[in-house]
Design an enzyme around this catalytic site. Structure first.
Site, PDB file in Angstrom:
ATOM      1  CE  LYS A   1     -12.243   9.038 -18.367  1.00  0.00           C
ATOM      2  NZ  LYS A   1     -12.620  10.258 -17.679  1.00  0.00           N
TER       3      LYS A   1
ATOM      4  NE  ARG B   1      -3.010   0.383   3.223  1.00  0.00           N
ATOM      5  CZ  ARG B   1      -2.274   0.398   4.357  1.00  0.00           C
ATOM      6  NH1 ARG B   1      -1.438   1.385   4.588  1.00  0.00           N
ATOM      7  NH2 ARG B   1      -2.395  -0.564   5.231  1.00  0.00           N
TER       8      ARG B   1
ATOM      9  CE1 TYR C   1     -16.380  12.259 -16.114  1.00  0.00           C
ATOM     10  CE2 TYR C   1     -15.880  12.216 -13.779  1.00  0.00           C
ATOM     11  CZ  TYR C   1     -16.254  11.564 -14.932  1.00  0.00           C
ATOM     12  OH  TYR C   1     -16.490  10.221 -14.899  1.00  0.00           O
TER      13      TYR C   1
ATOM     14  CG  ASP D   1      -9.610  16.922 -14.438  1.00  0.00           C
ATOM     15  OD1 ASP D   1      -8.856  16.332 -15.226  1.00  0.00           O
ATOM     16  OD2 ASP D   1     -10.700  16.456 -14.051  1.00  0.00           O
TER      17      ASP D   1
END
Ligand SMILES: *Cc1c(COP(=O)(O)O)cnc(C)c1O
Length: 381
Positions: free
Chosen positions: A195, A46, A98, A170
């Site tokens: 994306k 982790r 978004y 973003d």
């Protein structure tokens, strides 16, 4: 190093144990220690995983940052950024963003008393009016979805700096190949690597890139303490995708430009939204801050009905009707009933998001085939 070289080499060394040229997928949760606390830099996956470390080093280089942190999705990456804030802090965000980011701001962070105000930031002077003493973060997306407005990152950062407010961008729609916000004054860059970075529609992944050491320390802490990390296989897929990022985005931009021009001259098309047109209200800024104008094109129809748009969407054969963007294959979508279905019609219409608005994520197929596909589908209306 220039971009194409960084995409392939930054952060990537042959595996020291075996000489493997490609970064192995370290599918392990834990690492052997020689004696308690004595290890090779890795204790538990982790906190750190070599596949993820290679990707993080690569992403930091692509965005001209000093540190990057990977997450299980773009929205998990966004959540980590919002955890830098404290109850009572305010955020000013662009109003054209978004849908999932909007939902997280409105339905998750408000519960921790972090309130976001939405402002049209493609006019930078609107920002000043929205700032209060409590404003701690500005949230930008450019180009915006689906109207493809462009925000002047440099101008926004200048105003934010004056008020000692951090700016997060973003950068999903542009990708670091087209635009590097940290160079324009931003403090934090976010990607949905699902994306363009991944680029093959086969992985959900997110990342944050920064250059400020204090923010980096805090994000590193959050990544481990909250634990919204991606698995090594997903990191491998994004690393693999990035190796061709420059070629894919370049071709997508070339195809999108030809398609935008074709649509603009089509008798059944009303308006085409594409920052590469001189007539686009923010064309000059796009030209200044982006290398090319991106692979996204939106347009609406003269016959402005949902039915006409749906007819078009179900008639294309190469453009696949699907959400998402940035893959090698071309996608087509109807924001009013898909990604932006939760926005009231009145509010949609105000920003130009009409009933017939169609959004294209232009892929890297042969552009003649894409044009023929659109031509055939438009005759169906
Ligand atoms: C898809 C997307 C996100 C969310 O990313 P996920 O990987 O789906 O969580 C955030 N911002 C933009 C602009 C996006 O397109």
């Amino acid at each position: 190093m220039k971009f194409a070289t960084k995409a392939i080499h930054a952060g990537i060394e042959p595996d020291p144990g075996t000489g493997a040229v490609m970064t192995p997928i370290f599918q392990t949760s834990t690492y052997a220690q020689e004696s308690p606390g004595v290890h090779q830099g890795y204790e538990y996956a982790r906190s750190k995983n070599p596949t993820r470390s290679a990707l993080e080093a690569n992403l930091a280089a692509l965005e001209n940052g000093t540190a990057a942190f990977c997450f299980g999705s773009g929205l998990a990456a966004m959540d980590a950024i919002f955890r830098l804030l404290a109850p009572g802090d305010e955020v000013v965000s662009t109003d054209d963003l978004y849908g999932g980011s909007y939902r997280q701001m409105m339905q998750v962070h408000t519960r921790c008393d972090v309130v976001t105000k939405f402002v049209g930031l493609s006019k930078a002077k609107n920002l000043e009016k929205a700032i209060t003493k409590k404003t701690k973060l500005i949230w930008l997306e450019t180009p915006t979805n689906p109207m493809l407005n462009i925000i002047d990152i440099k101008a926004i950062c200048k105003i934010a700096k004056k008020h000692k407010i951090k700016v997060a961008v973003d950068n999903t729609f542009a990708s670091p190949y087209l635009q590097t916000p940290l160079d324009l004054g931003a403090d934090i860059v976010l990607h949905s690597a699902t994306k363009y970075l991944g680029g093959h529609s086969d992985v959900v992944h997110g990342c944050v890139v920064v250059k400020d050491e204090k923010i980096a320390d805090r994000l590193k802490f959050m990544q481990n303490a909250v634990g919204a990390i991606p698995g090594p296989q997903d990191c491998f897929l994004v690393l693999r995708g990035i190796k061709t990022l420059h070629l894919r985005v370049e071709r997508a931009c070339q195809n999108a430009e030809k398609i935008a021009k074709y649509l603009q001259n089509h008798p059944k098309v009303n308006k085409v939204y594409y920052p590469g047109f001189k007539s686009h209200p923010n064309h000059k800024i796009a030209k200044k801050q982006m290398r090319h104008f991106g692979g996204m094109v939106s347009f609406d129809l003269k016959k402005d009905t949902t039915a006409a748009a749906h007819k078009l969407l179900s008639s294309t054969k190469l453009f696949t009707l699907a959400e998402s963007l940035g893959g090698v294959e071309s996608l087509i979508g109807h924001p009013a009933t898909m990604t932006h279905g939760s926005i009231p019609r009145e509010a949609r219409l105000k920003i130009g998001l009409t009933d017939s608005l169609v959004r294209l994520s232009v892929g890297i197929e042969d552009v003649d085939d894409l044009l023929n596909d659109l031509e055939a589908a438009l005759t169906e209306i």
